[in-house]
Design an enzyme around this catalytic site. Structure first.
Site, short mmCIF file in Angstrom:
data_model
loop_
_atom_site.label_atom_id
_atom_site.label_comp_id
_atom_site.label_asym_id
_atom_site.label_seq_id
_atom_site.Cartn_x
_atom_site.Cartn_y
_atom_site.Cartn_z
CG ASP A 81 111.33 43.21 7.49
OD1 ASP A 81 111.17 42.24 6.74
OD2 ASP A 81 112.36 43.39 8.15
NE ARG B 132 116.03 42.64 4.42
CZ ARG B 132 114.94 42.56 5.14
NH1 ARG B 132 114.60 43.56 5.91
NH2 ARG B 132 114.20 41.48 5.13
CE LYS C 82 109.36 38.60 9.70
NZ LYS C 82 108.81 39.90 9.33
CG ASP D 89 116.92 47.02 9.67
OD1 ASP D 89 116.82 48.20 10.05
OD2 ASP D 89 116.39 46.07 10.27
CG ASN D 90 112.69 46.83 8.78
OD1 ASN D 90 113.27 45.76 8.61
ND2 ASN D 90 112.20 47.19 9.96
#
Ligand code: AMP
Ligand code: MG
Length: 520
Positions: free
Chosen positions: A279, A199, A122, A269-270
């Site tokens: 996340d 996800r 990340k 999306d998390n």
């Protein structure tokens, strides 16, 4: 360094044919190939010994040049093809279209001890999904993700994990409070790991584009490799798959509620399809027990993702997932039944979770009321959640009058605990004492059991900030201290007693402590 590489995602799923690293809409593909950015002067700051072991990497290997280069993006492992995933999502309730791994690059998947681990950097540079941003991460947010994801694992909450925390040696420009005061910060890279990083948004993006062929490919893949116990793909299997995702999501959120974790950005999306906490952005830990609290300044107005609303948001997000996979099932009823079941299960699971926090093991019809009264009391004046529940274990069944004294240290403003507030607490302790008489466990046994669900040590918002402030000056000792302490959150660990304390006053309104933005 020898890793047992078993890439599946990028070998079995459709890829974006375009290989150039330019921002774009990517259709009919699950991912795009992309290489991590070269970093100026990478330096590993911390590695998780537990994750090393999970991956079959020796401590010596972790000190090698190869480890440094691979986990900061400067070298791509042989026979691997890094990639960024394509996904969409609902952000704060609105469909946002394509999002994707804008600052995450998947390196490979590793098989070790019968477990699959996807490794992802990340902050390793831009990808086709970076939109208007730079693909980088700063030290403060990387420390927060690194420490918290490992801490959550040791708390018994399902989560993605972290292998390493590194400085990139590059400077990154960020406007923390979005007020036009951008400044350079140290760039950093976390290598995070999970069985899979899929996800809700990975499925949503195909549904939004009416690409049922690829939706089916991805769902079938997910079931085959991550839900194989459900059997061969069929309509029934898809329904069972959705049921399991709903159960896992609920289970994860109940654990968040138990330990006082507020995710802060529960966009679809998390939301991990495996029910992992994923996340770690502007998350926070409850200090004062407060249903209305959110750490995320971006959400300050509507407080959509406040503590007390997390279970509802889980349901809302599951509804979006149901809509996304509906084309494979073409029948709404079974999906609605599962969503309704989530509501019922949420009620019963919350109740049993709260019972366990109170040391209640038989079921009594008045428990709901006892718990409701407690939660009301906890809101009367700012009361530290962690200290309250931990100290409550010292309560003696026969000694209701000592209740207030035992938990007194949890009050931020003890002066306010007078008059009616005091009376309500005294009444509650009387009721609690009576209720405990129905149990079979002794005070000593109950304390032991309560201490296994009520952590003594959590990553309080100001603690992470102290570690960040030190790290900014080049001192990483506190990262190591917190990392080690948080491995045994339920242990007494008297050597760390100073961290079993209320938030200090200076941290109440400090940026990074009680207020966090999405800027990371
Ligand atoms: P988040 O709210 O952190 O989950 O991010 C939402 C979306 O923005 C995801 O698609 C991220 O990949 C993307 N994103 C966030 N920060 C950056 C960044 N610095 N560079 C590129 N993309 C980013
Ligand atoms: Mg995200």
């Amino acid at each position: 360094m020898k890793l047992n590489i078993k890439d599946k995602f990028n070998n079995l799923l459709p890829s974006d044919p375009l290989l150039e690293n330019s921002r774009r809409q990517v259709s009919e593909a699950c991912f795009s190939y992309v290489k991590p950015k070269q970093t100026a002067k990478p330096e590993i700051l911390h590695v998780s010994p537990e994750m090393l072991e999970n991956l079959g990497i020796s401590e010596d290997d972790a000190k090698s040049e190869a480890f440094l280069n691979v986990f900061t993006g400067n070298k791509v492992l042989e026979n691997t093809n890094p990639y960024a995933m394509c996904y969409g999502g609902h952000q704060f309730g609105n469909w946002a279209g394509q999002l994707g791994d804008g600052r995450a690059i998947n390196l490979c998947e590793v098989q070790h001890n019968d477990k699959n681990w996807a490794l992802q950097l990340k902050g390793a540079g831009e990808t086709p999904y970076s939109r208007t941003a730079d693909g980088l991460a700063v030290l403060r947010s990387s420390i927060r993700e690194y420490l918290c994801s490992e801490a959550m694992f040791h708390l018994g909450v399902s989560t993605t994990r972290a292998l390493s925390l590194a400085l990139s040696g590059d400077q990154v420009l960020r406007d923390v409070m979005y007020d036009g005061n951008a400044a350079y910060e140290k760039g950093a890279i976390v290598c995070r790991t999970a069985e899979s990083f899929l996800r809700f948004g990975n499925y949503q993006i195909f549904a939004a584009r009416q690409d049922e062929a690829n939706l089916k490919i991805l769902v079938d893949y997910t079931i085959k490799y991550h839900f194989s116990h459900l059997g061969e793909p069929s309509k029934e299997t898809y329904i069972a798959f959705f049921r399991e995702v709903a159960n896992r999501t609920l289970n994860m959120i109940i654990h968040w509620q138990r330990v006082g974790f507020v995710h802060g950005v529960m966009n679809t999306d998390n939301m991990s399809i495996l029910g992992l906490t994923i996340d770690y952005g502007p998350y926070g830990w409850l200090e004062g027990y407060d249903y209305g609290w959110t750490p995320n300044t971006t959400d300050r107005q509507h407080k959509r993702y406040r503590y007390g609303n997390q279970p509802n948001i889980g349901l809302w997000n599951l509804l979006q997932l149901a809509n996304a996979i509906y084309p494979l099932i073409e029948e709404a009823e079974p999906l609605e039944t599962i969503l309704n079941q989530y509501k019922t299960d949420f009620e019963s699971e919350s109740l049993s979770m709260m019972r366990s926090k109170l040391g209640l093991y038989i079921e009594d019809e008045n428990d709901q009321k006892l718990i409701q009264d407690l939660e009301d009391n906890l809101h009367l004046t700012e009361t530290d959640m962690t200290i309250f529940f931990r100290n409550l274990a010292d309560f003696k069944m026969e000694d209701a009058s000592k209740g207030l004294k035992i938990i007194h240290n949890a009050f931020y403003k003890p002066d306010e605990v007078i008059g009616n507030i005091k009376k309500r607490w005294e009444d509650w302790f009387l009721g609690y004492s009576e209720r405990l008489q129905k149990e079979t466990f002794s005070d000593v046994e109950r304390k032991m059991k309560m201490n296994q669900v009520n952590p003594k040590y959590v990553l309080r918002n100001y603690m992470a900030q102290l570690a960040i402030d030190d790290a900014d000056k080049g001192d990483y000792a506190l990262i190591d201290e917190l990392f080690n302490m948080l491995k045994k959150p339920y242990g007494e660990q008297p050597e760390y007693e100073k961290w079993f304390a209320k938030r200090p006053d200076w941290a109440r309104h400090k940026v990074g402590c009680s207020m966090l933005s999405c800027s990371s």
